[in-house]
Design an enzyme around this catalytic site. Structure first.
Site, PDB file in Angstrom:
ATOM      1  N   GLY A  11       0.841  -1.209   0.000  1.00  0.00           N
ATOM      2  CA  GLY A  11       0.000   0.000   0.000  1.00  0.00           C
ATOM      3  C   GLY A  11       0.866   1.246   0.000  1.00  0.00           C
ATOM      4  N   ALA A  12       2.027   1.133  -0.645  1.00  0.00           N
ATOM      5  CA  ALA A  12       3.047   2.183  -0.538  1.00  0.00           C
ATOM      6  C   ALA A  12       2.607   3.512  -1.138  1.00  0.00           C
ATOM      7  CB  ALA A  12       4.347   1.701  -1.192  1.00  0.00           C
ATOM      8  N   ALA A  13       1.673   3.476  -2.086  1.00  0.00           N
ATOM      9  CA  ALA A  13       1.231   4.735  -2.697  1.00  0.00           C
ATOM     10  C   ALA A  13      -0.008   5.297  -2.002  1.00  0.00           C
ATOM     11  CB  ALA A  13       0.939   4.528  -4.186  1.00  0.00           C
ATOM     12  N   GLN A  15      -2.269   6.657   1.491  1.00  0.00           N
ATOM     13  CA  GLN A  15      -2.090   7.824   2.377  1.00  0.00           C
ATOM     14  C   GLN A  15      -1.058   7.576   3.468  1.00  0.00           C
ATOM     15  OE1 GLN A  15      -4.536  10.806   3.049  1.00  0.00           O
ATOM     16  NE2 GLN A  15      -6.442   9.719   2.778  1.00  0.00           N
ATOM     17  N   GLY A  17       1.249   5.262   3.433  1.00  0.00           N
ATOM     18  CA  GLY A  17       2.532   5.076   2.742  1.00  0.00           C
ATOM     19  C   GLY A  17       3.216   6.412   2.467  1.00  0.00           C
ATOM     20  N   ARG A  94     -11.534   1.740   5.770  1.00  0.00           N
ATOM     21  CA  ARG A  94     -12.935   1.927   6.175  1.00  0.00           C
ATOM     22  C   ARG A  94     -13.374   3.339   5.808  1.00  0.00           C
ATOM     23  NH1 ARG A  94     -15.345   2.521  11.999  1.00  0.00           N
ATOM     24  NH2 ARG A  94     -13.265   3.222  12.524  1.00  0.00           N
ATOM     25  N   ASN A 107     -10.427  -7.917   3.270  1.00  0.00           N
ATOM     26  CA  ASN A 107      -9.010  -7.757   3.582  1.00  0.00           C
ATOM     27  C   ASN A 107      -8.364  -9.072   4.010  1.00  0.00           C
ATOM     28  OD1 ASN A 107      -8.796  -5.132   2.825  1.00  0.00           O
ATOM     29  ND2 ASN A 107      -9.305  -4.291   4.817  1.00  0.00           N
ATOM     30  N   GLN A 114      -0.569 -12.757   1.239  1.00  0.00           N
ATOM     31  CA  GLN A 114       0.703 -12.135   1.618  1.00  0.00           C
ATOM     32  C   GLN A 114       1.434 -12.971   2.668  1.00  0.00           C
ATOM     33  OE1 GLN A 114      -0.234  -8.005   2.482  1.00  0.00           O
ATOM     34  NE2 GLN A 114      -0.395  -7.536   0.300  1.00  0.00           N
ATOM     35  N   ASP A 161      -3.054   3.861  19.252  1.00  0.00           N
ATOM     36  CA  ASP A 161      -3.972   3.939  20.389  1.00  0.00           C
ATOM     37  C   ASP A 161      -3.209   4.327  21.659  1.00  0.00           C
ATOM     38  OD1 ASP A 161      -5.967   2.862  18.600  1.00  0.00           O
ATOM     39  OD2 ASP A 161      -4.816   1.016  18.775  1.00  0.00           O
ATOM     40  N   HIS A 189      -7.480  -3.495  18.055  1.00  0.00           N
ATOM     41  CA  HIS A 189      -7.446  -2.123  17.548  1.00  0.00           C
ATOM     42  C   HIS A 189      -8.851  -1.803  17.016  1.00  0.00           C
ATOM     43  CE1 HIS A 189      -6.381   1.566  15.585  1.00  0.00           C
ATOM     44  NE2 HIS A 189      -6.820   1.092  14.432  1.00  0.00           N
TER      45      HIS A 189
HETATM   46  P1  NAD Z   1      -5.280   4.127   1.259  1.00  0.00           P
HETATM   47  O1  NAD Z   1      -6.529   3.665   0.582  1.00  0.00           O
HETATM   48  O2  NAD Z   1      -4.861   5.535   1.128  1.00  0.00           O
HETATM   49  O3  NAD Z   1      -4.076   3.232   0.758  1.00  0.00           O
HETATM   50  C1  NAD Z   1      -4.142   1.860   0.701  1.00  0.00           C
HETATM   51  C2  NAD Z   1      -3.260   1.440  -0.442  1.00  0.00           C
HETATM   52  O4  NAD Z   1      -3.176   0.029  -0.419  1.00  0.00           O
HETATM   53  C3  NAD Z   1      -3.806   1.843  -1.816  1.00  0.00           C
HETATM   54  O5  NAD Z   1      -2.806   2.562  -2.511  1.00  0.00           O
HETATM   55  C4  NAD Z   1      -4.136   0.510  -2.463  1.00  0.00           C
HETATM   56  O6  NAD Z   1      -3.910   0.535  -3.863  1.00  0.00           O
HETATM   57  C5  NAD Z   1      -3.151  -0.423  -1.740  1.00  0.00           C
HETATM   58  N1  NAD Z   1      -3.515  -1.817  -1.769  1.00  0.00           N
HETATM   59  C6  NAD Z   1      -4.755  -2.370  -1.697  1.00  0.00           C
HETATM   60  N2  NAD Z   1      -4.656  -3.695  -1.789  1.00  0.00           N
HETATM   61  C7  NAD Z   1      -3.345  -3.993  -1.884  1.00  0.00           C
HETATM   62  C8  NAD Z   1      -2.617  -5.196  -2.013  1.00  0.00           C
HETATM   63  N3  NAD Z   1      -3.234  -6.383  -2.067  1.00  0.00           N
HETATM   64  N4  NAD Z   1      -1.257  -5.137  -2.090  1.00  0.00           N
HETATM   65  C9  NAD Z   1      -0.621  -3.957  -2.064  1.00  0.00           C
HETATM   66  N5  NAD Z   1      -1.263  -2.775  -1.974  1.00  0.00           N
HETATM   67  C10 NAD Z   1      -2.602  -2.808  -1.874  1.00  0.00           C
HETATM   68  O7  NAD Z   1      -5.406   3.692   2.796  1.00  0.00           O
HETATM   69  P2  NAD Z   1      -4.545   4.200   4.034  1.00  0.00           P
HETATM   70  O8  NAD Z   1      -5.171   5.416   4.582  1.00  0.00           O
HETATM   71  O9  NAD Z   1      -3.098   4.229   3.648  1.00  0.00           O
HETATM   72  O10 NAD Z   1      -4.852   3.025   5.089  1.00  0.00           O
HETATM   73  C11 NAD Z   1      -4.355   1.712   4.882  1.00  0.00           C
HETATM   74  C12 NAD Z   1      -4.906   0.767   5.926  1.00  0.00           C
HETATM   75  O11 NAD Z   1      -4.473   1.139   7.226  1.00  0.00           O
HETATM   76  C13 NAD Z   1      -6.428   0.719   6.030  1.00  0.00           C
HETATM   77  O12 NAD Z   1      -6.827  -0.623   6.239  1.00  0.00           O
HETATM   78  C14 NAD Z   1      -6.738   1.528   7.282  1.00  0.00           C
HETATM   79  O13 NAD Z   1      -7.973   1.176   7.849  1.00  0.00           O
HETATM   80  C15 NAD Z   1      -5.587   1.099   8.130  1.00  0.00           C
HETATM   81  N6  NAD Z   1      -5.285   1.939   9.297  1.00  0.00           N
HETATM   82  C16 NAD Z   1      -4.871   1.301  10.429  1.00  0.00           C
HETATM   83  C17 NAD Z   1      -4.544   2.036  11.547  1.00  0.00           C
HETATM   84  C18 NAD Z   1      -4.069   1.336  12.803  1.00  0.00           C
HETATM   85  O14 NAD Z   1      -3.844   2.022  13.815  1.00  0.00           O
HETATM   86  N7  NAD Z   1      -3.878   0.023  12.831  1.00  0.00           N
HETATM   87  C19 NAD Z   1      -4.653   3.424  11.520  1.00  0.00           C
HETATM   88  C20 NAD Z   1      -5.063   4.047  10.366  1.00  0.00           C
HETATM   89  C21 NAD Z   1      -5.369   3.293   9.237  1.00  0.00           C
HETATM   90  C1  LMR Z   2      -7.603   4.598  13.190  1.00  0.00           C
HETATM   91  O1  LMR Z   2      -7.527   4.122  14.331  1.00  0.00           O
HETATM   92  O2  LMR Z   2      -7.408   5.808  12.946  1.00  0.00           O
HETATM   93  C2  LMR Z   2      -8.005   3.711  12.041  1.00  0.00           C
HETATM   94  O3  LMR Z   2      -7.737   2.368  12.357  1.00  0.00           O
HETATM   95  C3  LMR Z   2      -9.434   3.928  11.727  1.00  0.00           C
HETATM   96  C4  LMR Z   2      -9.893   3.072  10.592  1.00  0.00           C
HETATM   97  O4  LMR Z   2     -10.835   2.299  10.804  1.00  0.00           O
HETATM   98  O5  LMR Z   2      -9.308   3.149   9.476  1.00  0.00           O
END
Ligand code: NAD
Ligand code: LMR
Length: 327
Positions: A11-13, A15, A17, A94, A107, A114, A161, A189
């Site tokens: 997901g390097a490209a 947000q 990333g 989400r 997911n 992976q 968190d 989480h």
């Molecule tokens: P985003 O949509 O901006 O980026 C996700 C990227 O993943 C996209 O560029 C997409 O093309 C890529 N992607 C999708 N499937 C893929 C695959 N199979 N292999 C490689 N790349 C793939 O989302 P984001 O804002 O970067 O968030 C990413 C994830 O992190 C989400 O699931 C979000 O809910 C989660 N998140 C977790 C936490 C935490 O505290 N654990 C906090 C914030 C966000």
């Molecule tokens: C966060 O804690 O900010 C994210 O995990 C929220 C979400 O569901 O993407």
């Protein structure tokens, strides 16, 4: 000069990333004398791969002395090859009004694939940190596919968190952030997580002595931390990104720093009443770079026990929901 670490990022490209890669390349994650090679993995979507090219151009334009190479690929076999760290961020995020459970199956499939590929091609010392939601269960799913890499190498992020909880306690007590110590996150989480305020200290005092408003600690404090992700989605129209990237820097840096005490989600062995084989947030102490021991023995009162039971229940339900995927 140390040999470069290979750091794979899915997901390097996206947000997160975009907020993360520059900090890895600058040395914030692995230290100022540790060169890195970034192995950037995106979904096989033209727009995503094009965006990745732009990110790589910007990385080049930063002239980071520690950045020794960039791989860009939509093939996970290439991206995870010989990786020392696999940062699993790529997932469907989400959106407003969506529940995390909606994401479980979509997911989950990504993390099955992976997990298998990492186990087949990553370095022998590979460590995996999962951010893509639902992070705990995705981590369990990826680990379930590994035969070579032990399950303690797979951790999920609850550091955002922990950081959120630290800030909320400092604000309420009217102290500097650094006065708050030992606030750890237990469980999922998700809004069910438990920030165990009774063990935190504020200026060396137990948090419930420094903040005597126990109704606030049990109510608004836990709720604000648990629902912070949703509050950010409601405000920004997108899930947290810069703070999530920052938390991942903290997660990995502390896991590489012997003596560091911090919250990560790890495979449960029954500590704190979590079911065996769910990935639950808990306090750990880093022993050697990349390895840790769970800190056990924190006493839990009746309130804490009810919160632990609730977050464990959710983790067990998530595990049951994806049982057929895991096989
Ligand atoms: P985003 O949509 O901006 O980026 C996700 C990227 O993943 C996209 O560029 C997409 O093309 C890529 N992607 C999708 N499937 C893929 C695959 N199979 N292999 C490689 N790349 C793939 O989302 P984001 O804002 O970067 O968030 C990413 C994830 O992190 C989400 O699931 C979000 O809910 C989660 N998140 C977790 C936490 C935490 O505290 N654990 C906090 C914030 C966000
Ligand atoms: C966060 O804690 O900010 C994210 O995990 C929220 C979400 O569901 O993407």
């Amino acid at each position: 000069m140390k040999a470069p670490l290979r750091v794979a990022v899915t997901g390097a490209a996206g947000q997160i990333g975009y907020a993360l890669l520059f900090r890895i390349a600058s040395g914030a994650m692995f230290g100022p004398d540790q060169p890195v090679i970034l192995q950037l993995i995106e979904a096989p979507i033209e727009k995503a791969m094009k965006a990745l090219e732009g990110v790589a151009m910007e990385l080049d334009d930063c002239a980071f002395p520690l950045l020794k190479g960039i791989v860009m690929t939509d093939d996970a076999h290439v991206g995870f090859k010989d990786a020392n760290w696999c940062l699993l961020i790529g997932a469907k995020p989400r959106g407003p009004g969506m529940e995390r459970a909606d994401l479980l199956k979509d997911n989950g499939r990504i993390f099955i694939g992976q997990g298998k590929i990492i186990d087949a091609v990553a370095a022998d010392d590979a460590r995996i940190a999962v951010v893509g939601n639902p992070a705990n269960t995705n981590c369990m799913i990826a680990a379930s596919q590994a035969k070579r890499l032990p399950s303690d190498r797979f951790t999920a992020m609850v550091r955002l968190d922990q950081n959120r909880a630290q800030t909320q306690l400092a604000k309420k007590a009217g102290v500097d952030l650094t006065a708050v110590k030992d606030i750890f996150i237990y469980g999922n989480h998700s809004p069910s997580m438990f920030p165990a305020f009774a063990h935190a200290t504020i200026d060396g005092k137990a948090a419930p002595d420094a903040i005597t408003d126990s109704a606030w600690l049990q109510g608004p404090f836990c709720e604000t931390v648990g629902k912070r992700g949703a509050a950010i989605i409601a405000a920004r129209g997108a899930s947290s990104a810069a703070s999530a990237a920052n938390a991942l820097v903290d997660h990995v840096r502390d896991l590489m720093t012997p003596g560091a005490i911090h919250s990560i989600a790890v495979k449960s062995n029954g500590a704190y009443g979590f079911d065996a084989n769910v990935w639950a947030g808990m306090p750990v102490r880093t022993t050697t770079p990349g390895a840790y021991e769970v800190i056990t023995g924190y006493a839990m009162d009746a309130f804490a026990q009810s919160k632990l039971a609730a977050t464990n229940k959710e983790l067990v339900e998530e595990r049951a929901f994806v049982a057929e995927l895991i096989g």
